[in-house]
Motif scaffolding. Structure first.
Motif, PDB file in Angstrom:
ATOM      1  N   GLU A 177       0.346  54.678 -12.477  1.00  0.00           N
ATOM      2  CA  GLU A 177      -0.025  56.058 -12.799  1.00  0.00           C
ATOM      3  C   GLU A 177      -1.020  56.100 -13.960  1.00  0.00           C
ATOM      4  O   GLU A 177      -1.861  57.001 -14.032  1.00  0.00           O
ATOM      5  N   GLU A 179       8.434  48.425 -10.556  1.00  0.00           N
ATOM      6  CA  GLU A 179       8.323  49.216  -9.327  1.00  0.00           C
ATOM      7  C   GLU A 179       7.097  50.128  -9.399  1.00  0.00           C
ATOM      8  O   GLU A 179       6.820  50.733 -10.440  1.00  0.00           O
ATOM      9  N   LYS A 180       6.353  50.231  -8.297  1.00  0.00           N
ATOM     10  CA  LYS A 180       5.168  51.091  -8.274  1.00  0.00           C
ATOM     11  C   LYS A 180       5.556  52.562  -8.449  1.00  0.00           C
ATOM     12  O   LYS A 180       4.860  53.309  -9.141  1.00  0.00           O
ATOM     13  N   ASN A 181       6.636  52.951  -7.823  1.00  0.00           N
ATOM     14  CA  ASN A 181       7.103  54.328  -7.926  1.00  0.00           C
ATOM     15  C   ASN A 181       7.883  54.495  -9.231  1.00  0.00           C
ATOM     16  O   ASN A 181       8.908  53.839  -9.436  1.00  0.00           O
ATOM     17  N   ASN A 196      11.657  54.723  -9.174  1.00  0.00           N
ATOM     18  CA  ASN A 196      12.472  53.571  -8.785  1.00  0.00           C
ATOM     19  C   ASN A 196      12.655  52.579  -9.938  1.00  0.00           C
ATOM     20  O   ASN A 196      13.361  51.584  -9.787  1.00  0.00           O
ATOM     21  N   THR A 233       7.252  48.875  -1.696  1.00  0.00           N
ATOM     22  CA  THR A 233       5.888  49.247  -2.058  1.00  0.00           C
ATOM     23  C   THR A 233       4.962  48.965  -0.893  1.00  0.00           C
ATOM     24  O   THR A 233       4.946  47.870  -0.353  1.00  0.00           O
ATOM     25  N   TYR A 260       0.077  61.432  -6.733  1.00  0.00           N
ATOM     26  CA  TYR A 260       1.250  61.513  -5.872  1.00  0.00           C
ATOM     27  C   TYR A 260       1.441  62.975  -5.503  1.00  0.00           C
ATOM     28  O   TYR A 260       1.679  63.812  -6.364  1.00  0.00           O
ATOM     29  N   PHE A 307       7.108  63.483  -2.085  1.00  0.00           N
ATOM     30  CA  PHE A 307       7.936  62.364  -1.645  1.00  0.00           C
ATOM     31  C   PHE A 307       8.759  62.831  -0.445  1.00  0.00           C
ATOM     32  O   PHE A 307       9.281  63.933  -0.440  1.00  0.00           O
ATOM     33  N   GLU A 333       6.170  55.266   2.040  1.00  0.00           N
ATOM     34  CA  GLU A 333       4.919  55.574   1.375  1.00  0.00           C
ATOM     35  C   GLU A 333       3.762  55.353   2.333  1.00  0.00           C
ATOM     36  O   GLU A 333       3.621  54.293   2.922  1.00  0.00           O
ATOM     37  N   ARG A 391      -1.529  55.867  -3.532  1.00  0.00           N
ATOM     38  CA  ARG A 391      -0.396  56.254  -2.698  1.00  0.00           C
ATOM     39  C   ARG A 391      -0.178  57.755  -2.631  1.00  0.00           C
ATOM     40  O   ARG A 391      -0.222  58.442  -3.626  1.00  0.00           O
ATOM     41  N   ASP A 392       0.082  58.251  -1.435  1.00  0.00           N
ATOM     42  CA  ASP A 392       0.501  59.633  -1.222  1.00  0.00           C
ATOM     43  C   ASP A 392       1.798  59.551  -0.430  1.00  0.00           C
ATOM     44  O   ASP A 392       1.852  58.904   0.616  1.00  0.00           O
ATOM     45  N   PHE A 393       2.851  60.174  -0.935  1.00  0.00           N
ATOM     46  CA  PHE A 393       4.157  60.018  -0.328  1.00  0.00           C
ATOM     47  C   PHE A 393       4.420  61.036   0.784  1.00  0.00           C
ATOM     48  O   PHE A 393       5.556  61.206   1.199  1.00  0.00           O
TER      49      PHE A 393
END
Length: 692
Positions: A174, A244-246, A249, A279, A298, A301, A306, A320-322
């Motif tokens: 981010e 974690e990328k998110n 998480n 991921t 983002y 979610f 993802e 990434r777009d969830f």
């Protein structure tokens, strides 16, 4: 010299926007670090504001694991921050020198950094630049987090700008996208730091920073155990959860991550919570660029899957777009089934190859060297023999990171292959090195610092204090005492002499001599007593004056007092003894003995007092310096003989002269006879003066 206070002594580092110098704080007499903005940024208001915010942000934080900020200012257009001077080595240099660090030490470092971040996050401050260069490892093994140069409060305006700050190898996904940051961004960066410390390698690397940043967004890290097979599964799980990328998480707080690290260090079960989301990697056609907050982000979610899609209205490939839909979920489900089948086939092939290699190479005489770190000598020897090797040389060294008596090094290294029967040399830790506390008394502050550091200890300035036996600006006291034994890295505090204490001189005029001496000696002075003059104001035996009279002197200096002799006796009247009847000499001697030295004699006729004796005196009360006159008898006066009556009268003593005697005006003794015819009878003209 900055602001007439901070004297620069040497440069100890340089960064992208500032240099750091070692300096002497002249006011508090301590060593400090001074961070000085590079000249090319001094005119940039944004940089100077960032510099000011660094001081303001860090000054709010109080933790044993955060470098203290002491002061901030500018001198002749040069901006600087004064901070605690930390002795030791930064974690980046340690990794470069040693490679992978002992994994327990990695966990300890991570726990302490989490504690520092917990304090910062508790005040809504995000560090934004957690990297090994900003983690100082002190001689005692503890760490301090420094350089809040790009720290921002979470709710500040600048925290939401699209500027991407931080070091690409450690920034969170981010942060690479310029998004608003929370404390979980620092947790991601710490995960990258621990990855590097545990493996000796960066989790993501590339030729340019922008490529590295894109990998932070797109690619999962290679599991640490594939880089360093000796890493425990629990520590690996903690590192990967932090990375974690998110953000949702990851560990949600630094304190949560610290608990996991502490559980690992204590040998307890590590609870990493629910399984982390998988991921998804962007396609190979993704553009290599660090994106700003207004480019994409983002969006939402759904379902934990993802899918990377561009954000509407942008021309750049999105990170990434969830967002997901049913068709995407079905496609992903089919993809996962295919991936699972492929993985199973690959694992079967790998297992077959491994079995084949084991079967055909079981007698080649090679074996892997076991990991011996932290084992006792007996345990290490058993492991060596079990693996088919022999124990070689055993050396001992001081190692603060390893318990005394346990293995802290081995040759060949663990995981390498060697012929069975090879001798494995081990190094046992002697624990923390001991040293003798040096004697600092009489040294200057710089000399004391050098002596402490050369002996392997940490110096700390305790302040200034008066000393009766140590000259000004020299060490007068230290703790611990010299000659005692202590662990290397122990802090030695020293105090600098301000010289002998100056105290006010008591006024003891009018005090009896004994009381005056006691009072002055009680105040710390040496007393010299001398006889004074006569005084009508001060009684005999009391202090009539002193030198100095008032003001301040250093303890141990001399004060002279002068003792009154009382009233001058020469100015006092006293009785003069009656010396009548004494001989002249006896009278003079008696008067001298009574203190009358100014005695004179007058001689008179007397028929009653024998010749040579005192008839009387002029005074019977006088001062000591008065003149005393005594009248000494010379016996009766001699009479004049008869010469035929012609003389008639030989009058003597005019007061009682006869009628016809030769009587002058005063009735004195006339030697000339009176020839008056009327006074020719001498019997009728005899003087009636009894002396005649």
């Amino acid at each position: 010299m900055f602001s007439d206070r901070y004297e620069i002594t040497e440069r100890i580092g340089i960064g992208g926007m500032a240099e750091v110098y070692k300096a002497q704080d002249q006011a508090l007499r301590r060593v400090v670090a001074v961070k000085v903005m590079l000249p090319q940024y001094a005119a940039d208001k944004e940089f100077t504001e960032r510099f000011r915010l660094e001081a303001a942000a860090a000054a709010q934080l109080s933790s044993p694991y955060i470098v203290n900020i002491y002061d901030w200012g500018q001198d002749s257009g040069t901006y600087y921050i004064v901070m605690e001077y930390v002795r030791g080595i930064d974690l980046k240099s340690a990794i470069q020198q040693r490679g992978a660090i002992n994994q327990r030490k990695v966990a300890e470092i991570g726990s302490q950094v989490c504690q520092a971040l917990s304090v910062a996050h508790g005040q809504d401050i995000v560090h934004r630049d957690i990297k090994p260069q900003n983690i100082m490892v002190q001689p005692d093994g503890n760490v301090k987090v420094m350089d809040f140069g790009i720290a921002r409060a979470k709710n500040s305006v600048k925290a939401r700008t699209s500027n991407v700050l931080g070091t690409a190898h450690y920034i969170s996904p981010e942060q690479a996208q310029g998004k608003e940051l929370t404390g979980t961004s620092d947790i991601y960066s710490l995960g990258c730091v621990l990855y590097e410390a545990a493996t000796g390698h960066l989790p993501f690397d590339g030729e340019e920073a922008v490529n590295v940043a894109l990998k932070q967004v797109q690619e999962p890290p290679v599991p640490p155990s594939q880089v360093n097979p000796n890493i425990d599964a629990d520590l690996e799980g903690i590192i990967l959860k932090a990375m974690e990328k998110n953000p949702f998480n990851r560990f949600q707080t630094a304190q949560e991550m610290k608990r996991a690290l502490d559980d690992y260090l204590r040998g307890r079960a590590v609870n990493l919570g629910a399984g982390a989301a998988t991921t998804t990697i962007m396609g190979n056609n993704a553009q290599t660029q660090v994106m700003g907050a207004n480019d994409y982000g983002y969006n939402n979610f759904a379902g934990g899957t993802e899918v990377m899609t561009p954000i509407e209205g942008t021309s750049k490939t999105a990170v990434r777009d969830f967002r997901v839909d049913d068709s995407a979920q079905k496609k992903n489900r089919s993809r996962r089934i295919a991936v699972g089948i492929t993985t199973a086939v690959l694992l079967a092939v790998i297992a077959a190859i491994a079995a084949w290699a084991l079967f055909f190479n079981q007698d080649d005489g090679l074996a892997k060297v076991p990991e011996l770190s932290d084992l006792t000598q007996a345990q290490a020897e058993a492991a060596i023999e079990k693996a088919g090797f022999e124990l070689g040389d055993v050396e001992e060294v001081y190692d603060a990171d390893t318990v005394a008596g346990h293995v802290c090094g081995q040759d060949p290294e663990a995981g390498t292959e060697a012929e069975k029967g090879t001798k494995i040399n081990i190094t046992l830790s002697l624990g923390v090195e001991k040293g003798q506390i040096p004697n600092l008394k009489g040294l200057s502050a710089d000399e004391a610092q050098d002596a402490i550091e050369k002996a392997g200890f940490v110096a700390k300035f305790g302040g200034n204090e008066n000393s009766d036996d140590v000259e000004q600006d020299k060490v007068c006291r230290q703790d611990p005492e010299p000659g005692t034994e202590a662990d290397a890295g122990t802090t030695i505090t020293y105090w600098i002499s301000s010289g002998v204490e100056s105290v006010s001189v008591p006024d003891v005029r009018g005090y009896p001599e004994r009381d005056a001496i006691a009072t002055l000696e009680g105040a710390g002075f040496v007393v010299e007593s001398q006889a004074g003059d006569y005084s009508e104001a001060y009684d005999e035996g009391t202090v009539m004056s002193q030198s100095p009279n008032g003001g301040k002197l250093e303890k141990g200096e001399t004060v002279t007092i002068y003792i009154s002799q009382g009233v001058d006796p020469s100015t006092l009247s006293k009785d003069v003894p009656d010396v009548s009847g004494m001989s002249e000499s006896a009278a003079i001697s008696a008067l001298n003995n009574y203190g009358f030295q100014n005695v004179s004699s007058e001689y008179r006729n007397s028929t009653e007092v024998p010749e040579g004796n005192v008839i009387g005196q002029n005074v019977y009360s006088a001062t000591a310096d008065s003149q005393i006159v005594i009248y000494v008898s010379i016996g009766p006066a001699a009479s004049t003989p008869d010469d035929g009556g012609n003389n008639g009268n030989n009058g003597n003593n005019g007061d009682n002269g006869g009628n016809n005697g030769g009587n002058g005006d005063n009735g004195g003794n006339s030697e000339t006879p009176n020839t008056d015819d009327q006074n020719t009878n001498p019997n009728e003209n005899l003087s009636t003066d009894p002396n005649l």
